[in-house]
Enzyme design. Structure first.
Site, PDB file in Angstrom:
ATOM      1  N   THR A 241      40.895  33.649  43.621  1.00 48.63           N
ATOM      2  CA  THR A 241      39.844  34.078  42.701  1.00 48.63           C
ATOM      3  C   THR A 241      39.745  33.119  41.528  1.00 48.63           C
ATOM      4  O   THR A 241      38.652  32.713  41.124  1.00 48.63           O
ATOM      5  CB  THR A 241      40.136  35.500  42.181  1.00 48.63           C
ATOM      6  OG1 THR A 241      40.364  36.362  43.288  1.00 48.63           O
ATOM      7  CG2 THR A 241      38.981  36.012  41.357  1.00 48.63           C
TER       8      THR A 241
ATOM      9  N   TYR B 199      34.381  45.584  49.476  1.00 42.39           N
ATOM     10  CA  TYR B 199      32.961  45.967  49.597  1.00 42.39           C
ATOM     11  C   TYR B 199      32.754  46.834  50.837  1.00 42.39           C
ATOM     12  O   TYR B 199      32.537  48.022  50.725  1.00 42.39           O
ATOM     13  CB  TYR B 199      32.044  44.740  49.603  1.00 42.39           C
ATOM     14  CG  TYR B 199      30.575  45.124  49.548  1.00 42.39           C
ATOM     15  CD1 TYR B 199      30.052  45.709  48.404  1.00 42.39           C
ATOM     16  CD2 TYR B 199      29.743  44.923  50.642  1.00 42.39           C
ATOM     17  CE1 TYR B 199      28.720  46.094  48.354  1.00 42.39           C
ATOM     18  CE2 TYR B 199      28.417  45.301  50.600  1.00 42.39           C
ATOM     19  CZ  TYR B 199      27.904  45.885  49.457  1.00 42.39           C
ATOM     20  OH  TYR B 199      26.597  46.265  49.407  1.00 42.39           O
TER      21      TYR B 199
ATOM     22  N   TYR C 121      47.748  40.579  48.778  1.00 43.17           N
ATOM     23  CA  TYR C 121      47.258  40.639  47.394  1.00 43.17           C
ATOM     24  C   TYR C 121      46.562  41.975  47.163  1.00 43.17           C
ATOM     25  O   TYR C 121      45.552  42.270  47.803  1.00 43.17           O
ATOM     26  CB  TYR C 121      46.303  39.468  47.182  1.00 43.17           C
ATOM     27  CG  TYR C 121      45.679  39.325  45.812  1.00 43.17           C
ATOM     28  CD1 TYR C 121      46.181  39.961  44.691  1.00 43.17           C
ATOM     29  CD2 TYR C 121      44.558  38.503  45.637  1.00 43.17           C
ATOM     30  CE1 TYR C 121      45.607  39.808  43.443  1.00 43.17           C
ATOM     31  CE2 TYR C 121      43.970  38.329  44.397  1.00 43.17           C
ATOM     32  CZ  TYR C 121      44.492  38.981  43.303  1.00 43.17           C
ATOM     33  OH  TYR C 121      43.909  38.818  42.078  1.00 43.17           O
TER      34      TYR C 121
ATOM     35  N   ARG D 118      39.163  44.550  41.764  1.00 42.30           N
ATOM     36  CA  ARG D 118      38.201  43.649  42.413  1.00 42.30           C
ATOM     37  C   ARG D 118      37.752  44.174  43.778  1.00 42.30           C
ATOM     38  O   ARG D 118      36.598  44.018  44.153  1.00 42.30           O
ATOM     39  CB  ARG D 118      38.803  42.250  42.571  1.00 42.30           C
ATOM     40  CG  ARG D 118      38.928  41.496  41.250  1.00 42.30           C
ATOM     41  CD  ARG D 118      39.300  40.042  41.483  1.00 42.30           C
ATOM     42  NE  ARG D 118      39.416  39.308  40.232  1.00 42.30           N
ATOM     43  CZ  ARG D 118      38.414  38.684  39.616  1.00 42.30           C
ATOM     44  NH1 ARG D 118      37.195  38.716  40.131  1.00 42.30           N
ATOM     45  NH2 ARG D 118      38.617  38.032  38.478  1.00 42.30           N
TER      46      ARG D 118
ATOM     47  N   LYS E   4      51.516  40.379  46.059  1.00 43.25           N
ATOM     48  CA  LYS E   4      51.034  40.142  44.703  1.00 43.25           C
ATOM     49  C   LYS E   4      50.415  41.453  44.240  1.00 43.25           C
ATOM     50  O   LYS E   4      49.373  41.868  44.737  1.00 43.25           O
ATOM     51  CB  LYS E   4      50.004  39.011  44.666  1.00 43.25           C
ATOM     52  CG  LYS E   4      49.428  38.776  43.275  1.00 43.25           C
ATOM     53  CD  LYS E   4      48.318  37.721  43.272  1.00 43.25           C
ATOM     54  CE  LYS E   4      47.718  37.570  41.881  1.00 43.25           C
ATOM     55  NZ  LYS E   4      46.587  36.603  41.853  1.00 43.25           N
TER      56      LYS E   4
ATOM     57  N   ILE F 132      52.346  35.368  39.960  1.00 42.14           N
ATOM     58  CA  ILE F 132      51.260  34.489  40.387  1.00 42.14           C
ATOM     59  C   ILE F 132      50.287  34.480  39.228  1.00 42.14           C
ATOM     60  O   ILE F 132      49.605  35.469  38.961  1.00 42.14           O
ATOM     61  CB  ILE F 132      50.622  34.964  41.698  1.00 42.14           C
ATOM     62  CG1 ILE F 132      51.670  34.907  42.820  1.00 42.14           C
ATOM     63  CG2 ILE F 132      49.406  34.102  42.052  1.00 42.14           C
ATOM     64  CD1 ILE F 132      51.183  35.409  44.164  1.00 42.14           C
TER      65      ILE F 132
END
Length: 366
Positions: free
Chosen positions: A108, A171, A195, A200, A223, A262
């Site tokens: 990202t 989404y 992740y 998000r 993460k 990270i």
């Protein structure tokens, strides 16, 4: 017209001359029998992996688990929006010199979401080719499409990346069983970091999904951006976790069993972030860096980072839309933060500048 008539006569004559073999009763029965698909079509995972057994850059998940400081590296641009590889190489070199152990390429922060897959894989391969012997290269080859994630991950490992970063489908979200199936499809390809960033993706990856896929030897760790309670829940059961929140990474590392971070902030101050991860509890240093971390995330990442690196003069002030620079008042705040923390702790050698609005280039076609 005469030629057309001749052509028609030829076709008729050809048809008359065609000889068809007689249809036997046995042949008819065979065709009338219930059709069965070829055996290959019903073999699970018949798609063969695009895999190499050469060991030049081969890395085990255990090698990835030991990393303390991984930087989600910024991707800089030329004025026309293409990659600025000279600036990129300088950024990665600064990370190596100041002690980062790994980089996330095309995450990202690196704006993988604004790249074509050709650009994405090229940048992973370039990073491995130039720096793979000095730093671990972790390619963000995740996608909300399992097919895309598998294809990109095959390509990423083929060009030499040491590990893959995979997000859960966003989404078009799936069920928890779908999450397990998605991760199970990519984990066999090589060392993998999962992740979890619900802010998000719109969907949390709950612990039971991680515990299920953790049976794979290729799961290097997670993460985690949900918080330090979740970090501790995993670390107590032996699952490696990197904090995905810079402002929580100190406590995650030293109070909750986290392996490291990270980091976005390490793009700017890699040396200080290394101290935070390697040299024991340091609440004074953590407090010193918290205002910078807060500033970086006032707007969605990577807007703050892109603005800061441009102000430091280490990348051109070029933004791929829809990202735009922080406003003037925020850029003034950054100058003051640099002075407070010490310019010598930041990447680059130029004096920090406020920059005028007209200095920034916004690119919508590239």
């Amino acid at each position: 017209m005469g030629s057309l008539s001749s052509y028609s006569v030829c076709l008729k004559q050809s048809a008359i001359q065609l000889q068809f073999p007689p249809v036997s009763t046995d042949s008819y029965k065979r065709r009338s029998a219930k059709w069965k698909c070829p055996q290959a079509a019903v073999i699970p995972n018949f798609h063969l992996p695009m895999r190499s057994f050469e060991v030049k850059n081969r890395t085990s998940s255990e090698d990835i688990k030991s990393l303390r400081l991984i930087t989600a590296i910024k991707t800089p641009y030329l004025p026309d929006g293409r990659f600025d590889l000279e600036a990129y190489d300088a950024l990665v070199n600064m990370q190596i010199v100041d002690g980062a152990e790994g980089v996330i390429v095309g995450g990202t922060t690196g704006e993988g979401q604004l790249m074509s897959w050709d650009e994405h894989i090229m940048l992973i391969g370039h990073t491995v080719n130039c720096f793979g012997g000095s730093i671990k290269v972790i390619g963000n080859t995740g996608s909300n499409s399992t097919r895309e994630a598998m294809h990109a991950t095959e390509q990423g490992f083929a060009v030499g990346m040491h590990a893959a970063l995979h997000i859960n489908p966003y989404y078009g979200k799936t069920s928890l069983e779908g999450l397990v199936s998605h991760f199970d499809s990519v984990l066999p390809m090589g060392p993998t970091i999962i992740y979890n960033v619900p802010s998000r993706t719109g969907q949390d990856i709950p612990p039971r999904v991680i515990h299920t896929v953790a049976q794979s030897p290729n799961l290097a760790g997670v993460k985690e951006c949900v918080g330090n309670d979740r970090v501790e829940e995993y670390t107590e059961k032996g699952i490696v976790v990197w904090s995905g929140n810079d402002d929580q990474c100190h406590d995650s590392r030293w109070n909750h069993g986290g392996t490291g971070v990270i980091s976005v902030t390490s793009n700017l101050v890699p040396g200080l972030m290394r101290k935070l991860m390697f040299e024991g509890k340091n609440p004074a240093l953590n407090s010193k860096l918290l205002p910078l971390m807060d500033w970086l995330f006032q707007e969605p990442n990577p807007i703050g980072l892109n603005t800061a690196l441009a102000q430091l003069g280490v990348v051109r002030p070029v933004f791929r839309l829809p990202y735009v620079p922080l406003p003037l008042a925020k850029r003034v705040e950054f100058v003051n933060l640099v002075k407070s923390i010490g310019r010598e702790n930041f990447v680059g050698e130029k004096d920090v500048q406020v920059l005028d609005d007209d200095n920034f280039i916004l690119v919508d076609r590239y």
